[in-house]
Motif scaffolding. Structure first.
Motif, PDB file in Angstrom:
ATOM      1  N   ASP A 189      -2.224  -2.361  -1.828  1.00 23.47           N
ATOM      2  CA  ASP A 189      -2.895  -1.067  -2.015  1.00 23.47           C
ATOM      3  C   ASP A 189      -4.299  -1.234  -2.595  1.00 23.47           C
ATOM      4  O   ASP A 189      -4.712  -0.513  -3.505  1.00 23.47           O
ATOM      5  CB  ASP A 189      -2.054  -0.155  -2.911  1.00 23.47           C
ATOM      6  CG  ASP A 189      -0.700   0.162  -2.309  1.00 23.47           C
ATOM      7  OD1 ASP A 189      -0.573   0.074  -1.076  1.00 23.47           O
ATOM      8  OD2 ASP A 189       0.234   0.479  -3.068  1.00 23.47           O
ATOM      9  N   ARG A 190      -5.045  -2.173  -2.050  1.00 21.02           N
ATOM     10  CA  ARG A 190      -6.388  -2.440  -2.553  1.00 21.02           C
ATOM     11  C   ARG A 190      -7.356  -1.352  -2.086  1.00 21.02           C
ATOM     12  O   ARG A 190      -7.295  -0.906  -0.943  1.00 21.02           O
ATOM     13  CB  ARG A 190      -6.871  -3.814  -2.065  1.00 21.02           C
ATOM     14  CG  ARG A 190      -5.907  -4.944  -2.388  1.00 21.02           C
ATOM     15  CD  ARG A 190      -6.564  -6.312  -2.270  1.00 21.02           C
ATOM     16  NE  ARG A 190      -7.005  -6.679  -0.949  1.00 21.02           N
ATOM     17  CZ  ARG A 190      -6.287  -7.397  -0.079  1.00 21.02           C
ATOM     18  NH1 ARG A 190      -5.050  -7.759  -0.383  1.00 21.02           N
ATOM     19  NH2 ARG A 190      -6.794  -7.747   1.091  1.00 21.02           N
ATOM     20  N   THR A 191      -8.262  -0.966  -2.949  1.00 18.80           N
ATOM     21  CA  THR A 191      -9.279   0.029  -2.613  1.00 18.80           C
ATOM     22  C   THR A 191     -10.683  -0.427  -3.005  1.00 18.80           C
ATOM     23  O   THR A 191     -11.662   0.075  -2.456  1.00 18.80           O
ATOM     24  CB  THR A 191      -9.001   1.381  -3.298  1.00 18.80           C
ATOM     25  OG1 THR A 191      -8.957   1.187  -4.725  1.00 18.80           O
ATOM     26  CG2 THR A 191      -7.667   1.960  -2.829  1.00 18.80           C
ATOM     27  N   ARG A 192     -10.790  -1.328  -3.946  1.00 18.29           N
ATOM     28  CA  ARG A 192     -12.096  -1.716  -4.482  1.00 18.29           C
ATOM     29  C   ARG A 192     -12.827  -2.658  -3.536  1.00 18.29           C
ATOM     30  O   ARG A 192     -12.257  -3.600  -3.006  1.00 18.29           O
ATOM     31  CB  ARG A 192     -11.926  -2.373  -5.852  1.00 18.29           C
ATOM     32  CG  ARG A 192     -13.242  -2.658  -6.563  1.00 18.29           C
ATOM     33  CD  ARG A 192     -13.012  -3.182  -7.972  1.00 18.29           C
ATOM     34  NE  ARG A 192     -14.270  -3.452  -8.646  1.00 18.29           N
ATOM     35  CZ  ARG A 192     -15.020  -2.551  -9.255  1.00 18.29           C
ATOM     36  NH1 ARG A 192     -14.626  -1.288  -9.261  1.00 18.29           N
ATOM     37  NH2 ARG A 192     -16.147  -2.871  -9.847  1.00 18.29           N
ATOM     38  N   PHE A 193     -14.115  -2.403  -3.350  1.00 21.39           N
ATOM     39  CA  PHE A 193     -14.972  -3.240  -2.520  1.00 21.39           C
ATOM     40  C   PHE A 193     -15.544  -4.384  -3.350  1.00 21.39           C
ATOM     41  O   PHE A 193     -15.680  -4.250  -4.565  1.00 21.39           O
ATOM     42  CB  PHE A 193     -16.109  -2.397  -1.930  1.00 21.39           C
ATOM     43  CG  PHE A 193     -15.673  -1.424  -0.877  1.00 21.39           C
ATOM     44  CD1 PHE A 193     -15.570  -1.812   0.445  1.00 21.39           C
ATOM     45  CD2 PHE A 193     -15.353  -0.107  -1.206  1.00 21.39           C
ATOM     46  CE1 PHE A 193     -15.181  -0.922   1.426  1.00 21.39           C
ATOM     47  CE2 PHE A 193     -14.957   0.788  -0.242  1.00 21.39           C
ATOM     48  CZ  PHE A 193     -14.867   0.392   1.076  1.00 21.39           C
ATOM     49  N   PRO A 243       0.878   2.581   7.131  1.00 21.19           N
ATOM     50  CA  PRO A 243       1.852   2.057   6.176  1.00 21.19           C
ATOM     51  C   PRO A 243       1.814   2.783   4.839  1.00 21.19           C
ATOM     52  O   PRO A 243       2.689   2.568   3.994  1.00 21.19           O
ATOM     53  CB  PRO A 243       1.420   0.591   6.009  1.00 21.19           C
ATOM     54  CG  PRO A 243      -0.053   0.615   6.268  1.00 21.19           C
ATOM     55  CD  PRO A 243      -0.273   1.676   7.310  1.00 21.19           C
ATOM     56  N   HIS A 244       0.820   3.656   4.637  1.00 26.83           N
ATOM     57  CA  HIS A 244       0.649   4.325   3.343  1.00 26.83           C
ATOM     58  C   HIS A 244       0.907   5.829   3.396  1.00 26.83           C
ATOM     59  O   HIS A 244       1.245   6.425   2.378  1.00 26.83           O
ATOM     60  CB  HIS A 244      -0.769   4.078   2.818  1.00 26.83           C
ATOM     61  CG  HIS A 244      -1.097   2.638   2.604  1.00 26.83           C
ATOM     62  ND1 HIS A 244      -1.906   1.918   3.456  1.00 26.83           N
ATOM     63  CD2 HIS A 244      -0.706   1.768   1.646  1.00 26.83           C
ATOM     64  CE1 HIS A 244      -2.017   0.675   3.016  1.00 26.83           C
ATOM     65  NE2 HIS A 244      -1.296   0.550   1.930  1.00 26.83           N
ATOM     66  N   GLU A 245       0.750   6.447   4.556  1.00 26.52           N
ATOM     67  CA  GLU A 245       0.930   7.898   4.687  1.00 26.52           C
ATOM     68  C   GLU A 245       1.928   8.166   5.810  1.00 26.52           C
ATOM     69  O   GLU A 245       1.690   7.792   6.962  1.00 26.52           O
ATOM     70  CB  GLU A 245      -0.402   8.587   5.001  1.00 26.52           C
ATOM     71  CG  GLU A 245      -1.500   8.345   3.966  1.00 26.52           C
ATOM     72  CD  GLU A 245      -1.228   9.062   2.655  1.00 26.52           C
ATOM     73  OE1 GLU A 245      -0.414  10.009   2.663  1.00 26.52           O
ATOM     74  OE2 GLU A 245      -1.834   8.681   1.639  1.00 26.52           O
ATOM     75  N   GLU A 246       3.017   8.850   5.508  1.00 24.00           N
ATOM     76  CA  GLU A 246       4.099   9.002   6.480  1.00 24.00           C
ATOM     77  C   GLU A 246       3.744   9.891   7.664  1.00 24.00           C
ATOM     78  O   GLU A 246       4.366   9.782   8.727  1.00 24.00           O
ATOM     79  CB  GLU A 246       5.338   9.565   5.787  1.00 24.00           C
ATOM     80  CG  GLU A 246       5.165  10.954   5.216  1.00 24.00           C
ATOM     81  CD  GLU A 246       6.412  11.444   4.489  1.00 24.00           C
ATOM     82  OE1 GLU A 246       6.609  12.682   4.432  1.00 24.00           O
ATOM     83  OE2 GLU A 246       7.173  10.610   3.981  1.00 24.00           O
ATOM     84  N   GLN A 266      -2.320  -3.925   3.219  1.00 23.16           N
ATOM     85  CA  GLN A 266      -2.653  -4.137   1.810  1.00 23.16           C
ATOM     86  C   GLN A 266      -3.976  -3.505   1.396  1.00 23.16           C
ATOM     87  O   GLN A 266      -4.308  -3.501   0.217  1.00 23.16           O
ATOM     88  CB  GLN A 266      -2.700  -5.643   1.523  1.00 23.16           C
ATOM     89  CG  GLN A 266      -1.349  -6.334   1.695  1.00 23.16           C
ATOM     90  CD  GLN A 266      -1.455  -7.841   1.550  1.00 23.16           C
ATOM     91  OE1 GLN A 266      -1.655  -8.544   2.528  1.00 23.16           O
ATOM     92  NE2 GLN A 266      -1.345  -8.324   0.326  1.00 23.16           N
ATOM     93  N   ILE A 267      -4.744  -2.970   2.353  1.00 25.96           N
ATOM     94  CA  ILE A 267      -5.991  -2.276   2.041  1.00 25.96           C
ATOM     95  C   ILE A 267      -5.843  -0.839   2.518  1.00 25.96           C
ATOM     96  O   ILE A 267      -5.771  -0.582   3.721  1.00 25.96           O
ATOM     97  CB  ILE A 267      -7.198  -2.940   2.727  1.00 25.96           C
ATOM     98  CG1 ILE A 267      -7.307  -4.420   2.334  1.00 25.96           C
ATOM     99  CG2 ILE A 267      -8.482  -2.205   2.349  1.00 25.96           C
ATOM    100  CD1 ILE A 267      -8.424  -5.154   3.053  1.00 25.96           C
ATOM    101  N   LYS A 268      -5.778   0.081   1.606  1.00 28.39           N
ATOM    102  CA  LYS A 268      -5.486   1.473   1.953  1.00 28.39           C
ATOM    103  C   LYS A 268      -6.557   2.050   2.871  1.00 28.39           C
ATOM    104  O   LYS A 268      -7.751   1.971   2.597  1.00 28.39           O
ATOM    105  CB  LYS A 268      -5.369   2.321   0.684  1.00 28.39           C
ATOM    106  CG  LYS A 268      -4.209   1.926  -0.216  1.00 28.39           C
ATOM    107  CD  LYS A 268      -3.952   2.945  -1.301  1.00 28.39           C
ATOM    108  CE  LYS A 268      -3.387   4.232  -0.733  1.00 28.39           C
ATOM    109  NZ  LYS A 268      -2.985   5.186  -1.781  1.00 28.39           N
ATOM    110  N   GLY A 269      -6.101   2.603   3.996  1.00 25.16           N
ATOM    111  CA  GLY A 269      -6.994   3.269   4.927  1.00 25.16           C
ATOM    112  C   GLY A 269      -7.796   2.356   5.820  1.00 25.16           C
ATOM    113  O   GLY A 269      -8.630   2.826   6.593  1.00 25.16           O
TER     114      GLY A 269
END
Length: 462
Positions: free
Chosen positions: A96-100, A377-380, A441-444
């Protein structure tokens, strides 16, 4: 092998066509710009920008430009040979990584002009910075100044020679390492241990051999194919489907690979895609050019499908089982339609006759065959798909039509095709898009492959 290209470089507006187009894409016309006072830095004002939708005609001297504000990140990678298929390699950098900036590992298979030039590419894309956007937009996203740098990314890779072109490549899921299977256009399925290549990318200093042979080759198929999937519930269980309609199960036990001599039979045409269930260990689904989706149970001695239903009025090219809502499945066909099915409403246990149920939802936005489809994988309720019309679209099926808002904005609508409220985003700029995958592993984050290369991006809408 290939290189990254900065699609937001300063010289972008000098090109004849844009590298990518979002649903909020900009278009500029020399005729419309006449008489309009420009700012000193020659940037267009917001009044000059128009929304472009696929299918709309462009005026004379009008070209498309990417809308930077629609993307959190967008990078393009060109490769020597087209890759019809790829997969995202699980890494140890966190979930669930978001940071650049981001880092992503991929494996891909080539389609070279000469069979002897084909390879499996194990790639590391690092320093994937966000795009330069309006400072206010970046602050609203919660990013610090040092994250908001649209810098050049870094591409590293190691390759393994592959016998023939790669129709499809899939990685064994989980953290067991980089084990992959490839469908070759020679009619063979190969299983590879790509750990040396992946480890060399993670810890530079060693260059692994590019002539590593496969650890196993499946010779059971009578023709080439595309359908392939590893079980996520039991290690070393691989399904492969070919153009004759046969499906084979290969399993691993203490390093020994065995293919069951009894094929799963039921499809009357080429098997296009296969998906293991993420909840039931022995259940899988397949789709075919015979217009059907079929559900199977490996425990059935007859090797016949437990359930069959017509899903499209044309070839069914791709399917995707929702990982968060296990009874939902999406399918995409040659007719440009994608549909969502509720497995609970389809019954079961009756292989014949073939059912003709109604989907939970069905959309026909794409004007050409659907080439890839995958649930987030993050939003149903979110899924992404690509089409042979060179569009990648993102949908949120939880969005409902607001009839009052539709009525209030009817007079201000831009002429063009009706946009379903569930359609969140349109990504363009690639030619002949073949596959699309979410980075788990990287959201969106979405990665696409096309004859023109790879795109990796994050949008502000997901």
């Amino acid at each position: 092998m290939g290189e990254f290209e900065d699609v937001f470089e300063d010289e972008f507006e000098e090109e004849e066509t844009g590298n990518a187009t979002a649903m909020g894409s900009d278009s500029d016309s020399e005729e419309e710009e006449e008489g309009i006072m420009q700012e000193e830095d020659d940037e267009e004002t917001k009044e000059d920008l128009k929304v472009y939708l696929p299918g709309q005609a462009l005026d004379k001297d009008e070209v498309l430009e990417v809308d930077n504000s629609a993307y959190m990140m967008l990078h393009n990678m060109s490769v020597q040979w087209p890759c019809l298929s790829f997969d995202v390699l699980q890494d140890n950098l966190g979930a669930d990584r978001t940071r650049f900036p981001h880092t992503a590992y991929l494996v891909a298979g080539t389609q070279a002009e000469r069979a002897s030039d084909n390879e499996i590419l194990v790639m590391k894309m690092s320093q994937l910075h966000r795009t330069n956007r309006d400072d206010q937009d970046q602050q609203e996203d919660g990013d610090s100044d040092d994250e908001a740098v649209d810098d050049d990314p870094v591409l590293e890779h190691h390759s393994v020679k592959h016998p023939g072109g790669v129709n499809r490549i899939r990685l064994m899921p989980g953290d067991q390492g980089a084990w992959a299977a490839t469908w070759a256009d020679t009619g063979k399925v190969h299983i590879w241990n790509l750990n040396p290549q992946a480890e060399a990318l993670a810890s530079p200093g060693h260059i692994p051999s590019s002539s590593t042979p496969p650890v196993h080759t499946i010779h059971s198929h009578e023709d080439e194919g595309f359908a392939m999937d590893w079980s996520s519930m039991e290690r070393g269980r691989l399904l492969t489907g070919d153009m004759t309609g046969q499906i084979r199960l290969t399993t691993e036990n203490q390093g020994q690979w065995t293919t069951d001599p009894r094929p799963f039979l039921g499809h009357t045409s080429s098997v296009e895609d296969i998906q293991w269930s993420h909840k039931e260990r022995t259940v899988f689904a397949s789709c075919s050019a015979d217009r059907t989706v079929r559900i199977w149970d490996t425990r059935m001695p007859s090797r016949a499908p437990a359930l069959s239903y017509y899903a499209h009025n044309a070839d069914v090219n791709v399917i995707s089982w929702n990982r968060r809502v296990d009874y939902l499945m999406a399918s995409g066909g040659d007719d440009g339609v994608f549909s969502v099915w509720d497995m609970r409403a389809l019954g079961g246990g009756k292989p014949a006759p073939i059912a003709s149920p109604k989907p939970v939802a069905s959309f026909q936005w794409h004007k050409a065959p659907i080439t890839s489809i995958e649930w987030s994988p993050h939003e149903e309720s979110v899924l992404a798909l690509s089409g042979a019309d060179d569009q990648c679209t993102i949908w949120d099926l939880s969005v409902e039509e607001d009839k009052e808002e539709e009525a209030s904005t009817a007079d201000s609508k831009v002429p063009g095709p009706e946009v379903p409220p569930q359609l969140l985003f349109i990504h363009q700029g690639q030619q002949d898009i073949k596959e699309i995958h979410w980075h788990k592993q990287i959201k969106g984050c979405i990665v696409t492959t096309a004859s023109s290369g790879f795109n990796i991006f994050r949008t502000i809408s997901v």
